[in-house]
Design an enzyme around this catalytic site. Sequence first.
Site, short mmCIF file in Angstrom:
data_model
loop_
_atom_site.label_atom_id
_atom_site.label_comp_id
_atom_site.label_asym_id
_atom_site.label_seq_id
_atom_site.Cartn_x
_atom_site.Cartn_y
_atom_site.Cartn_z
N CYS A 187 44.95 44.72 56.51
CA CYS A 187 44.63 44.00 55.77
C CYS A 187 44.83 42.48 55.96
O CYS A 187 44.37 41.72 55.77
CB CYS A 187 45.54 44.30 53.90
SG CYS A 187 46.02 46.29 54.03
N TYR A 220 35.90 51.76 57.98
CA TYR A 220 35.39 50.82 56.80
C TYR A 220 36.21 49.25 57.84
O TYR A 220 35.99 48.44 58.00
CB TYR A 220 36.09 50.37 56.15
CG TYR A 220 38.03 50.21 55.87
CD1 TYR A 220 38.55 48.94 56.21
CD2 TYR A 220 38.60 51.73 55.37
CE1 TYR A 220 40.16 49.41 55.30
CE2 TYR A 220 39.82 51.99 54.97
CZ TYR A 220 40.28 50.76 55.25
OH TYR A 220 41.82 51.04 55.01
N LYS A 223 43.31 40.65 58.64
CA LYS A 223 42.03 41.25 58.85
C LYS A 223 40.80 40.28 57.37
O LYS A 223 40.51 39.46 57.68
CB LYS A 223 41.67 42.55 58.09
CG LYS A 223 40.09 43.13 57.79
CD LYS A 223 40.40 43.44 56.31
CE LYS A 223 40.82 43.78 55.22
NZ LYS A 223 40.80 45.16 55.64
N GLU A 228 34.43 46.25 59.00
CA GLU A 228 35.15 45.37 58.84
C GLU A 228 35.26 44.03 59.96
O GLU A 228 34.53 43.03 60.11
CB GLU A 228 36.14 45.38 58.03
CG GLU A 228 36.24 45.81 56.56
CD GLU A 228 38.15 46.24 55.93
OE1 GLU A 228 37.54 46.13 54.31
OE2 GLU A 228 38.67 45.96 56.77
N HIS A 280 29.53 33.37 32.25
CA HIS A 280 28.54 32.62 32.81
C HIS A 280 28.90 31.13 33.56
O HIS A 280 29.73 30.82 33.13
CB HIS A 280 27.63 32.78 31.79
CG HIS A 280 26.06 32.02 31.87
ND1 HIS A 280 24.99 33.21 33.02
CD2 HIS A 280 26.21 31.13 31.67
CE1 HIS A 280 24.28 32.18 33.40
NE2 HIS A 280 24.21 31.54 32.32
N CYS A 328 49.64 46.60 57.58
CA CYS A 328 49.37 45.79 56.47
C CYS A 328 48.96 44.12 56.52
O CYS A 328 48.07 43.76 57.09
CB CYS A 328 49.13 45.95 54.98
SG CYS A 328 48.74 44.98 53.82
N GLU A 330 29.71 39.01 35.72
CA GLU A 330 28.40 39.16 34.19
C GLU A 330 28.11 40.56 34.23
O GLU A 330 27.57 40.73 33.70
CB GLU A 330 28.04 38.09 33.74
CG GLU A 330 27.20 37.42 34.45
CD GLU A 330 26.20 35.91 33.41
OE1 GLU A 330 27.30 36.06 32.49
OE2 GLU A 330 26.50 35.54 34.81
#
Lengths: 622, 505
Positions: B74, B211, B77, B215, B480, B69, B485
């Site tokens: 992660c 992935y 990346k 990525e 908003h 990681c 939302e």
Amino acid sequence: RLGSVRGVPGSSPPGRRARPWFPGISCTSAEAREELRRRLLGLIEDNRVMIFSKSYCPHSTRVKELFSSLGVEYNILELDQVDDGASVQEVLSEITNQITVPNVFVNKVHMGGCDRTFQAHQSGLLQKLLQKESAYDYDLIVIGGGSGGLACAQEAAILGKKVMVLDFVVPSPQGTSWGLGGTCVNVGCVPKKLMHQAALLGQALSDSRKFGWEYNQQAKHNWETMTEAIQNHIGSLNWSYRVSLREKAVAYVNSYGEFVEHHKIKATNRKGQETCYTAAKFVIATGERPRYLGIQGDKEYCITSDDLFSLPYCPGKTLVVGASYVALECAGFLAGIGLDVTVMVRSVLLRGFDQEMAEKVGSYMEQHGIKFLRKFIPVMVQQLEKGLPGKLKVVAKSTEGPETMEGVYNTVLLAIGRDSCTRKIGLEKIGVKINEKTGKIPVNDVEQTNVPYVYAVGDVLEGKLELTPVAIQAGKLLARRLFGDHLEKCDYINVPTTVFTPLEYGCCGLSEEKAIEVYKKENLEVYHTFFWPLEWTVAGRDNNTCYAKIICNKFNNNRVIGFHILGPNAGEVTQGFAVAMKCGLTKQLLDDTIGIHPTCGEVFTTLEITKSSGLDISQKGC
Amino acid sequence: MAAMAGRAAALRRSGARFRWRTRVAAGGVRGAAQNAAGRQDYDLLVIGGGSGGLACAKEGTRWGLGGTCVNVGCIPKKLMHQAALLGDRIRDAPHYGWEVPQQVPHDWRKMAEAVQNHVKSLNWGHRVQLQDRKVKYFNIKASFVNEHVVCGVTKGGKETLLSAEHIVIATGGRPRYPTNIEGALEHGITSDDIFWLKESPGKTLVVGASYVALECAGFLTGLSLDTTVMMRSIPLRGFDQQMSSLVTEHMASHGTQFLRGCTPSRVKKLPDGQLQVTWKDLASGREDMGTFDTVLWAIGRVPETRSLNLEKAGVNTNPNTHKILVDAQEATSVPHIYAIGDAAEGRPELTPTATMAGRLLAQRLCGQSSDLMDYDNVPTTVFTPLEYGCVGLSEEEAVARHGEEHVEVYHAFYKPLEFTVAERDSSQCYIKMVCLREPPQLVLGLHFLGPNAGEVTQGFALGIKCGASYTQVMRTVGIHPTCAEEVAKLRITKRSGLEPTVTGC
């Protein structure tokens, strides 16, 4: 507590629908009695045939059978099947001078009891009354074409009703006006977030060099380019609203609406031509407009958020007066695009929000070049030079002593609060009560005013939240209750919101102060931490600035009653947590949920330090 | 890319009557020999160079030493993804009034150095943290001698024996190289290398559809590099396939080239240093050829289990994947030996999953709780140029489990407000909520494709964990204007066949 209206099983004509009775009212106090009266009038108003009856009463049964045989829809309230039937009967007798049941209304006309109804049937009066379809031009007229009003109008139209929207923007003292869609679209959320985005892009530009993007000169910002692009987008939204109303066959009239008598409104257009319209029901959704200080020079020389987003020139060195979220958001993005900005604050920042968070919002702004003048209020604004922008002298005085100060700015933006547009729409003509001090309209839990056929949604409501999505939700649900088969009421609890200051602040539920007030400090546990977004590390941005806090009720399974985050994309982070809070989020569930790595949102799944422990929450630098 | 960081720390029973003696070995263990009385040296021994192992021993600190990681997963990346996103922002900026040059070049060296410096600082930070926790960290390679004894070998070749009551295997996985492709190993690199390249990889061929592949291809394209993805079959296997194809559609429309249904057969280094790749189109059987500066293999990961001599301890593995077979308790075929993270069969290869599994295992081992790891509803986000966040079931999986007639899918194409002024294409910004059809329509899965998907998804993951229904999501007021939302505004069902494009507010 009153029960719900029940039809007699088996005897209901097809399509007749039961309406809810209203919960939560105790009929002992005068206030509650008034409320009950209003609701009864609402029922009479809302139903073509309304029968107040008792389920065991043979006379009532005869009346029901009569209407069934005529194939007429009717609604019944069985007084013996609701908890507060006796009070209902009393109030009915006040209204009608009739103490017995059945008590029958046809098209809002009091018919009487069983015998009177049958007589009317024989004489033909009943048929005449039934034939008298709506005498009004419209089923519903909505005053105000903002988020709440449009949502309500469109939903009512979808439900097959004849609907009109009256929308008219009175130009600001500086002469600014705009199109259909209300505050949010034209002078609120939408342009605000886009200007905030412009400011964030400025930050991204400076970050980007640290991430290997190469360009030399310091990027300059062009106000006109930005404003034009934003205004173009708003223009397309105005247009799409008009198209949408047309598609749904809602009549849109660009005129100023003013009640002249019951059920009747006068619409005045830009040329001063007046037309009157009538409707069975009205919804007031006129919203609010920025407040002025009432000092020398304010309306002549100052602008408000109504003017800022379409200002044709860069405002230059700006003084923002106020500490509302509008004030801080505007100050934030103006500084973010490179302007010299000062905020003048009378007392606290972001009143009503969690004050620890509010102070952190303010101190981040201060660290990023925005000046704060605390405990001062302007007393005079004077023009030194004309121009675009010109030059203004502001004299301010201390709220604590005789001290005064002067400053020279290109622009003074007032953001000290907003006033409801309720005083010039003829409410007094039909007796709709407003709070005289605030101008706000008190309503019950179904958004009904003291005049039964008049409702209100959005920012004009007293004691409710001034947020676009709340108004939309309330407007939509109101239309469904009035014209559809829905019972659902707008839930004003645990509404999430986000303040788009340079460092965004998202929250849902209670502030720490409010939580302490409601639950007492010893019953709460507050978990908190600073965090450092991964993207900030390489960009070399401040550690120990972004902050997360939750407030838990120790004696309710550590249920999360307040959620607060200060950091990038706070709005995006907060939304899902708001759903979780609706579903009973607890600290344990937070701990049990896997984080998404690497994000800011994941910080809430690993909160360990309580405020009461006093432990250090700063993140160690690497 | 899950990394199992072995986290060892003093685990205490309540009242601290009894202190667990814990060791973490990153790749191995050093310790005293088994003592004379036949007692084991340690209560708990963690073998693991990734992030999962470390979590097992120490509760409280989240990230252990390095591991995938932090070093090659992660963290770098997401930082390179951020660099690519900033490229987009530079292009957005003129629409918002910023005066920036048209073409802004990117300097890989500068970015890589900044990213690597951050990773190094994290490594340092973790070491300091372990010291703070009175945990010793040893850099040794470990293998089993028997079911209680592990032999550790240092870089210098010195052997030490260590015995323990409980042993946790958290050795993680490493990227796989293809075995049958000429030149693959010599000339290709993997995600273990890409983040540490000092020079720009230049024109790059990414092989794979995981992935990791998408990525990497995404940020390389975003950094203005000519990038091609070669995939044999479908993208993002195991993820919702509608979402997956939107992800690749978005990438394709933003400059990433795709060679679908192709497999490489040869990689040859040309005299000028470029790599000539030969591939086969599986449908037509035709061969084709192209030259690249870099070939990145992202065809999957293999667990680091083969050097552990697991057979000596009697621990069973899947002969195909070499992953260790585990039960819900994370126990292997030998009850006192456990496996967590990427090394374990059937577990999602995700850092926070491994970390939590490790933490819960540790709590069970010291009797603090009996909670099992919940592998359902694990939220995750794929940081492709348009991010894809998801939690719960894919549409396919929901239909497979409940039957199509019992599943209701709400969906919407939406336009992020920020895209409007920037004149960005939002054709692939899409949200899908998979629910049970019977009221109140329990939410089974949420899929969000758009900016900041990771941030959006986290809270909803909580909601789903709390048993949120469609009705409850709809009762939640939106914030908003945000993208999130739109989730609370989903109204159109797939079944209705209505146009799912959101218009206006």
